[in-house]
Design an enzyme around this catalytic site. Structure first.
Site, mmCIF file in Angstrom:
data_model
loop_
_atom_site.group_PDB
_atom_site.id
_atom_site.type_symbol
_atom_site.label_atom_id
_atom_site.label_comp_id
_atom_site.label_asym_id
_atom_site.label_seq_id
_atom_site.Cartn_x
_atom_site.Cartn_y
_atom_site.Cartn_z
ATOM 1 N N GLY A 2 0.806 -1.230 0.000
ATOM 2 C CA GLY A 2 0.000 0.000 0.000
ATOM 3 C C GLY A 2 0.828 1.263 0.000
ATOM 4 N N ALA A 3 2.063 1.170 -0.505
ATOM 5 C CA ALA A 3 2.957 2.337 -0.426
ATOM 6 C C ALA A 3 3.147 3.009 -1.775
ATOM 7 C CB ALA A 3 4.309 1.907 0.127
ATOM 8 N N GLY A 4 2.497 2.497 -2.807
ATOM 9 C CA GLY A 4 2.655 3.120 -4.117
ATOM 10 C C GLY A 4 3.785 2.513 -4.938
ATOM 11 N N SER A 18 0.666 -4.947 -5.782
ATOM 12 C CA SER A 18 -0.392 -5.687 -6.489
ATOM 13 C C SER A 18 0.127 -6.266 -7.807
ATOM 14 C CB SER A 18 -1.611 -4.798 -6.726
ATOM 15 O OG SER A 18 -1.228 -3.601 -7.352
ATOM 16 N N ASP A 29 2.253 -0.789 -14.270
ATOM 17 C CA ASP A 29 2.765 -1.563 -13.127
ATOM 18 C C ASP A 29 3.161 -2.990 -13.536
ATOM 19 O OD1 ASP A 29 1.855 0.711 -11.921
ATOM 20 O OD2 ASP A 29 0.164 -0.234 -10.908
ATOM 21 N N TYR A 64 -9.160 7.130 -8.344
ATOM 22 C CA TYR A 64 -8.494 6.669 -9.577
ATOM 23 C C TYR A 64 -9.547 6.458 -10.671
ATOM 24 C CZ TYR A 64 -5.227 4.129 -12.552
ATOM 25 O OH TYR A 64 -4.425 3.734 -13.598
#
Ligand code: GLA
Length: 382
Positions: free
Chosen positions: A119-121, A125, A169, A218
């Site tokens: 969850g830190a960017g 995921s 990503d 988003y």
């Protein structure tokens, strides 16, 4: 160690192990789903996934970091909630593999370990999706190329998890390499690497802010970009995505858009142009222009895309004042997460600590940082 965690959980050794790294977005903020060019870096923090076939029709999952366990049967592969939601990324990949034709007769055991901050960017995921895609396609003997696995991982996130992300990503996690920037042409879906600029270092500052509405915001930005595309394509039919357009065309159509749509379109079209300028600056080894482009990218996110936040802006502003920093910007979706700084090798822990102290004084909580090491892209380990 993944093999040990798997053995501790299931009592035997896994058949397949795969790994995939987290990523940093170097430049090209929210450009991927608008089909422009983006650049990212795979970091040396990774998720490892270990799997084996079972004799029944169950899927068992265990996550070391989240200290979570879950079970579903093959006929009940659907989005999970609450304490079972940790299964969604791997389950999504499994569902997409099946949809793509992978034959499944038996269930599997699954375990994962991670050094990617969650969850830190930095896209834990995408890392879990890619590692799962490699592991399960091997386990079920359903060979796919890297690009197919990257696309499938994105599809899992879009169609199963429900996040309308672009291919940045998964593309960077899949095609990353040591000491390299990954360049993605999101319209053609082509991937290449460029050498990292010599004589530089990457530092990552984590605001420790997780915006609860990130996913909703988003999707809202995604819709605004699609709205802008629609307006622009009415004026010029060859425009099929925002990356086909330019800031001056957006200006010329300003009166046809509401002010939010206009601002989002200015951001994406100017950001896409900045990525192309970045390519030239990198080829010219012009670090001062590289830094200026990073700063300009952040300013555009801040004022036009409105996906930054006070903590992130503070980090970028303070970094921009420090010696040895070429440039800094928000990296990733936004509304929290991380800032990347491109520095000279002389940037020191002392400077990073000073920045953190100023952050804590202002916000009353700590931020974190680490100096990035790049690492290889996703693949099989065993
Ligand atoms: C998130 C998404 C990516 C990309 C970035 C913003 O990381 O998953 O697809 O859109 O935000 O550039």
């Amino acid at each position: 160690m993944i093999a040990e965690f798997y053995k501790k959980t299931y009592g035997s050794a896994p058949t397949v192990i795969a790994q995939a790294p987290g990523r940093l977005e170097f430049i090209g903020n929210h450009v991927d789903y608008n089909k422009g060019i983006v650049m990212g870096v795979s970091i040396d923090n990774r998720i490892n996934v270990a799997v084996s076939l079972r004799e029944d029709n169950e899927i068992h999952m265990a996550s070391e970091v989240l200290k979570a366990k879950g079970v579903v049967t093959l006929d009940k592969v659907a989005l999970q909630k609450d304490d079972q939601a940790f299964m969604n990324y791997p389950l999504g990949v499994f569902a997409m593999l099946r949809q793509a034709g992978m034959k499944v007769e038996k269930g599997f055991n699954f375990a994962d370990t991670s050094t990617v901050p969650l969850g830190a960017g930095v896209s834990s995921s995408a890392a879990i999706e890619l590692a799962t895609a490699y592991a399960l396609s091997k386990l079920y003997n359903f060979p796919l190329s890297k690009i197919e696995l990257v696309r499938l991982a994105r599809k899992a996130e879009n169609d199963f998890v429900g996040m309308p992300c672009g291919i940045l990503d998964q593309g960077v996690s899949g095609f990353g390499a040591e000491d390299a920037l990954v360049r993605i042409d999101c319209k053609q879906e082509t991937f290449s690497t460029l050498p990292l600029p010599h004589g530089t270092a990457f530092w990552v500052f984590n605001s420790q802010k997780k915006h609860a509405l990130v996913e909703g915001m988003y999707a809202k930005r995604f819709d605004e970009c699609m709205r802008a595309t629609k307006v622009l394509s009415r004026y010029k039919s060859s425009i099929t995505c925002l990356a086909d357009s330019t800031p001056s065309a957006v200006e010329a159509n300003r009166s046809k858009m509401d002010s939010d749509t206009f601002k989002r379109a200015i951001h994406v079209t100017s950001e896409n142009a900045r990525v192309l300028e970045m390519e030239t600056a990198l080829a010219d080894k012009d670090l001062s222009s590289v830094g200026d482009l990073l700063k300009a990218s952040h300013a555009s996110s801040r004022y036009f895309f409105e996906n930054t936040c006070t903590e992130i802006d503070f980090l970028v502003d303070e970094l921009s004042k420090q010696d040895h920093v070429y440039g800094a910007r928000l990296s990733g979706g936004g509304w929290g997460g991380v800032v990347i700084a491109l520095t000279s090798p002389d940037y020191s822990k002392k400077e990073a600590d000073e920045l953190l102290a100023a952050f804590e004084k202002k916000f009353g909580h700590k931020a974190g940082y680490f100096k990035t090491k790049t690492g290889p892209g996703a693949g099989l380990v065993q």
